[in-house]
Structures are given as structure tokens and as C-alpha cells.
Design a protein around this motif. Structure first.
Motif, mmCIF file in Angstrom:
data_model
loop_
_atom_site.group_PDB
_atom_site.id
_atom_site.type_symbol
_atom_site.label_atom_id
_atom_site.label_comp_id
_atom_site.label_asym_id
_atom_site.label_seq_id
_atom_site.Cartn_x
_atom_site.Cartn_y
_atom_site.Cartn_z
ATOM 1 N N VAL A 63 0.835 -1.309 -0.176
ATOM 2 C CA VAL A 63 0.127 0.090 0.063
ATOM 3 C C VAL A 63 0.917 1.197 0.011
ATOM 4 C CG1 VAL A 63 -1.446 1.194 1.361
ATOM 5 C CG2 VAL A 63 -2.215 -1.193 1.126
ATOM 6 N N GLN A 64 2.151 1.329 0.724
ATOM 7 C CA GLN A 64 2.792 2.427 1.005
ATOM 8 C C GLN A 64 3.518 2.667 -0.565
ATOM 9 O OE1 GLN A 64 3.715 4.376 3.322
ATOM 10 N NE2 GLN A 64 2.823 3.324 5.157
ATOM 11 N N ARG A 65 3.861 1.576 -1.098
ATOM 12 C CA ARG A 65 4.588 1.962 -2.398
ATOM 13 C C ARG A 65 3.646 2.229 -3.681
ATOM 14 N NH1 ARG A 65 7.863 -3.414 -4.042
ATOM 15 N NH2 ARG A 65 8.727 -3.134 -2.319
ATOM 16 N N GLY A 66 2.571 1.377 -3.577
ATOM 17 C CA GLY A 66 1.724 1.799 -4.638
ATOM 18 C C GLY A 66 0.836 3.130 -4.440
ATOM 19 N N GLY A 67 0.570 3.327 -3.193
ATOM 20 C CA GLY A 67 -0.056 4.582 -2.853
ATOM 21 C C GLY A 67 0.723 5.866 -3.244
ATOM 22 N N SER A 68 2.171 5.843 -2.780
ATOM 23 C CA SER A 68 2.929 6.682 -2.913
ATOM 24 C C SER A 68 3.167 7.093 -4.477
ATOM 25 C CB SER A 68 4.440 6.562 -2.453
ATOM 26 O OG SER A 68 4.917 5.446 -2.773
ATOM 27 N N LEU A 69 3.169 6.034 -5.233
ATOM 28 C CA LEU A 69 3.584 5.964 -6.586
ATOM 29 C C LEU A 69 2.212 6.689 -7.351
ATOM 30 C CD1 LEU A 69 4.987 5.584 -9.165
ATOM 31 C CD2 LEU A 69 4.190 3.245 -9.350
ATOM 32 N N LEU A 70 1.062 6.423 -7.038
ATOM 33 C CA LEU A 70 -0.135 6.952 -7.441
ATOM 34 C C LEU A 70 -0.353 8.589 -7.273
ATOM 35 C CD1 LEU A 70 -2.865 6.785 -8.736
ATOM 36 C CD2 LEU A 70 -3.767 6.100 -6.811
ATOM 37 N N ILE A 71 -0.112 8.829 -6.007
ATOM 38 C CA ILE A 71 0.008 10.145 -5.253
ATOM 39 C C ILE A 71 0.673 10.871 -6.081
ATOM 40 C CG2 ILE A 71 0.074 11.793 -3.219
ATOM 41 C CD1 ILE A 71 -1.030 9.347 -1.824
ATOM 42 N N HIS A 72 2.160 10.539 -6.305
ATOM 43 C CA HIS A 72 3.211 11.152 -7.038
ATOM 44 C C HIS A 72 2.750 11.403 -8.422
ATOM 45 C CE1 HIS A 72 6.992 12.326 -8.970
ATOM 46 N NE2 HIS A 72 7.000 11.087 -9.530
ATOM 47 N N TRP A 73 2.181 10.392 -8.967
ATOM 48 C CA TRP A 73 1.785 10.646 -10.694
ATOM 49 C C TRP A 73 0.788 11.718 -10.655
ATOM 50 C CZ3 TRP A 73 -2.902 10.119 -12.995
ATOM 51 C CH2 TRP A 73 -2.954 10.228 -14.346
ATOM 52 N N MET A 74 -0.296 11.570 -9.613
ATOM 53 C CA MET A 74 -1.492 12.633 -9.750
ATOM 54 C C MET A 74 -0.859 13.865 -9.489
ATOM 55 S SD MET A 74 -4.312 10.496 -7.593
ATOM 56 C CE MET A 74 -5.248 12.022 -7.354
ATOM 57 N N LEU A 75 -0.143 14.237 -8.427
ATOM 58 C CA LEU A 75 0.392 15.531 -8.117
ATOM 59 C C LEU A 75 1.329 16.027 -9.319
ATOM 60 C CD1 LEU A 75 1.294 15.292 -4.356
ATOM 61 C CD2 LEU A 75 -0.602 16.372 -5.376
ATOM 62 N N GLY A 76 1.906 15.253 -9.816
ATOM 63 C CA GLY A 76 2.966 15.621 -11.112
ATOM 64 C C GLY A 76 1.831 16.112 -12.077
ATOM 65 N N ALA A 77 0.826 15.286 -12.393
ATOM 66 C CA ALA A 77 -0.085 15.658 -13.382
ATOM 67 C C ALA A 77 -0.794 16.987 -13.047
ATOM 68 C CB ALA A 77 -1.046 14.679 -13.424
ATOM 69 N N ILE A 78 -1.269 17.037 -11.817
ATOM 70 C CA ILE A 78 -1.824 18.590 -11.471
ATOM 71 C C ILE A 78 -1.118 19.700 -11.705
ATOM 72 C CG2 ILE A 78 -2.742 19.724 -9.396
ATOM 73 C CD1 ILE A 78 -3.832 17.070 -8.521
ATOM 74 N N TRP A 79 0.258 19.560 -11.392
ATOM 75 C CA TRP A 79 1.333 20.551 -11.544
ATOM 76 C C TRP A 79 1.414 21.114 -13.155
ATOM 77 C CZ3 TRP A 79 3.833 24.238 -9.237
ATOM 78 C CH2 TRP A 79 4.808 24.886 -9.889
ATOM 79 N N ARG A 80 1.418 19.870 -14.099
ATOM 80 C CA ARG A 80 1.778 20.203 -15.290
ATOM 81 C C ARG A 80 0.802 20.635 -15.964
ATOM 82 N NH1 ARG A 80 4.248 15.139 -14.522
ATOM 83 N NH2 ARG A 80 2.529 14.093 -15.237
ATOM 84 N N THR A 81 -0.644 20.464 -15.483
ATOM 85 C CA THR A 81 -1.818 20.792 -16.161
ATOM 86 C C THR A 81 -2.333 22.167 -15.594
ATOM 87 O OG1 THR A 81 -3.254 19.634 -14.705
ATOM 88 C CG2 THR A 81 -2.591 18.793 -16.808
ATOM 89 N N ASN A 82 -1.699 22.868 -14.736
ATOM 90 C CA ASN A 82 -1.952 24.103 -14.119
ATOM 91 C C ASN A 82 -0.853 25.168 -14.719
ATOM 92 O OD1 ASN A 82 -4.028 24.633 -12.117
ATOM 93 N ND2 ASN A 82 -3.311 22.595 -11.592
ATOM 94 N N ARG A 83 -1.095 26.090 -15.532
ATOM 95 C CA ARG A 83 0.070 26.821 -16.195
ATOM 96 C C ARG A 83 0.359 28.003 -15.137
ATOM 97 N NH1 ARG A 83 -2.451 31.568 -18.030
ATOM 98 N NH2 ARG A 83 -4.454 31.873 -18.252
ATOM 99 N N ASP A 84 1.487 28.446 -15.133
ATOM 100 C CA ASP A 84 1.909 29.625 -14.388
ATOM 101 C C ASP A 84 1.188 31.185 -15.194
ATOM 102 O OD1 ASP A 84 3.624 32.048 -13.621
ATOM 103 O OD2 ASP A 84 4.396 30.552 -12.258
ATOM 104 N N ASN A 85 0.520 31.838 -14.282
ATOM 105 C CA ASN A 85 -0.163 32.995 -14.814
ATOM 106 C C ASN A 85 0.945 34.046 -14.935
ATOM 107 O OD1 ASN A 85 -0.148 33.807 -12.151
ATOM 108 N ND2 ASN A 85 -2.312 33.865 -11.816
ATOM 109 N N GLY A 86 2.044 33.937 -14.688
ATOM 110 C CA GLY A 86 2.766 35.235 -14.886
ATOM 111 C C GLY A 86 3.017 36.044 -13.442
ATOM 112 N N THR A 87 2.347 35.468 -12.407
ATOM 113 C CA THR A 87 2.381 36.184 -11.301
ATOM 114 C C THR A 87 3.261 35.777 -10.122
ATOM 115 O OG1 THR A 87 0.653 35.167 -10.280
ATOM 116 C CG2 THR A 87 0.116 37.138 -11.456
#
Length: 255
Positions: A34-58
Motif C-alpha cells: 500500500v505504501q509503495r503503490g499509494g505513493s506512486l499513485l499520489i506522485h503521479w497525480m500531483l505531477g499531473a496536477i502541476w503540469r496541467t496548471n499553467r503559471d499565470n505570470g505572477t
């Protein structure tokens, strides 16, 4: 006449079943798969959230500040920190303090997957509370990391303590190392705030805009007395609250 035992027994049984379910859930959460699979899933999700939010210049200019203040102690608030490991400069080395509790193991693994080194330990609002939670060892580890040129990422407020009030640990680290504290806040325009959590945990969502704000460095004198340490904590609190509000305003007004 009512029999007290007849009324009490069902309640005790329900309480026992609830405690057993809680223990089973905690044991499951602590299992390696659970620790290994959970951390991998959360890491993937957070990375995707970061990439799909663009910096608005501020966002603040990390490079201009870090060139003169590296290494530093980056201060965050509980509940507002989930995306920060994905926003730091990739050519810099960071070390993050994570609680020693078993429940924090997934969090530690996610941070490691994001490329940060992890130090386990936690402190309290007062120095005497730190030693019993591995705080002294963690403090030494963070001091040594700063000496090696690695910056520290640290939650400023105390878990389950007074929310959004800087604790003793972060200003103590700044005092003994001479390195500055830099308050950091990151916000996204699309988010969910868990209002019932003690720290108002924010879950960032994809497909919006983001803004990361940094406050000017805060130095703590090496021989700071009790009053100066209290003043440093107050300044960290004020500046971290300020950049948090700035980041939130920025993603609402610059979409």
C-alpha cells in the motif's frame, strides 16, 4: 425497571467493532504494498496536477532570489504544501522534514519520488517538546544539510497545534545556521478546501492557473534572546500569511 447492562452491552460491542476496523485500516495503510503503490499513485497525480496548471505570470522569480540566498530554509503552512515539491527549481537540491509517525510514510515516499531528500523528525512549540519526538536529531540533520549546500523545506506550524502560527523549530534552525527563512506559498485557481480539517487542507485540481509567491528572506540573529526569537516567529507568521493571500488573489484575478 431498565437493566443497565442490557443497554450498555450493544454500545460496547459497537465501540469494539469500530476500534477493530480502525486498527485493521491502519495496519493495511502501513503495509509495504500500500505504501509503495499509494505513493506512486499520489506522485503521479500531483505531477499531473502541476503540469496541467499553467503559471499565470505572477509567480516570484526563484532564480533571482536563490542566487543570493542559497541555501535557505523554505517555510510552508500545513495543508498548503502538497504541490510545492513539484514547483522548486530542478537544478537545486532540497531536503524536506517529514514527521517520524508511521502515518507520514506515504508522504515521505511521495516527496522522495519528487526528487527531494527526506529527514524524519518533528518538533514542538517549545524546545523541551522537541527532544522527545526526534527533533534534536532532525535539527542536526537539517543543519548538516545546509552546510552541504542543500536547502531545507519545512512546515512552519505545528501539527495539530495552533494553525498558521510559526513554531519554535524553524527559527531555531535559522538561528544556529545563520541561513535565512524564506516563506513560500503556492495556489491554484481550481482547488478544494477541506473545511473540517484542522489546517484547512487544500487539494489542488488540474486545468487551472497557478502562482508561487516567495517572501523576502528573514534572518535570525545567532545570539537571539527569547524576545527576539518570539519576534522572528511573529515575522515568519506574518510573511507566510501575506504571501499565501497574495498567491490566492493572484490565481483569482489573473486567470
Amino acid at each position: 425497571m431498565t437493566n443497565p447492562d442490557a443497554e450498555t452491552a450493544p454500545r460496547l460491542k459497537q465501540l469494539s467493532e469500530k476500534m477493530n476496523r480502525r486498527r485493521l485500516g491502519k495496519k493495511l495503510l502501513q503495509s509495504e504494498w500500500v505504501q509503495r503503490g499509494g505513493s506512486l499513485l499520489i506522485h503521479w497525480m500531483l505531477g499531473a496536477i502541476w503540469r496541467t496548471n499553467r503559471d499565470n505570470g505572477t509567480s516570484s522569480d526563484w532564480g533571482a532570489m536563490l542566487d543570493h540566498e542559497w541555501p535557505a530554509i523554505f517555510a510552508l503552512w500545513h495543508g498548503q504544501h502538497l504541490l510545492v515539491p513539484y514547483g522548486g527549481p530542478r537544478n537545486r537540491k532540497f531536503v524536506t522534514l517529514v514527521s517520524r509517525s508511521v502515518d507520514a510514510e506515504i508522504n515521505a515516499r511521495v516527496i522522495e519520488r519528487a526528487g527531494y531528500e527526506v529527514i524524519r523528525g518533528s518538533g514542538g512549540r517549545e524546545p523541551k517538546m522537541v527532544s522527545g519526538k526526534g527533533g534534536v536529531r532532525a535539527l542536526i540533520g537539517m543543519r548538516d544539510a545546509l552546510k552541504r549546500g542543500k536547502s531545507i523545506v519545512m512546515i512552519a506550524d505545528i501539527s495539530k497545534g495552533e494553525v498558521r502560527q510559526a513554531g519554535e523549530g524553524i527559527v531555531t534552525l535559522a538561528r544556529i545556521t545563520g541561513r535565512p527563512i524564506i516563506p513560500v506559498a503556492l495556489a491554484t485557481s481550481r482547488r478544494i478546501v477541506l473545511e473540517k480539517t484542522w489546517d484547512k487542507t487544500t487539494i489542488n485540481l488540474p486545468f487551472g492557473v497557478r502562482s508561487a509567491r516567495l517572501a523576502p528572506p528573514i534572518y535570525v540573529p545567532p545570539k537571539a534572546n527569547k524576545e527576539e526569537m518570539a519576534a522572528a516567529r511573529a515575522k515568519v507568521t506574518a510573511e507566510l500569511n501575506r504571501v499565501t493571500e497574495e498567491a490566492l488573489r493572484a490565481v483569482e484575478t489573473h486567470k
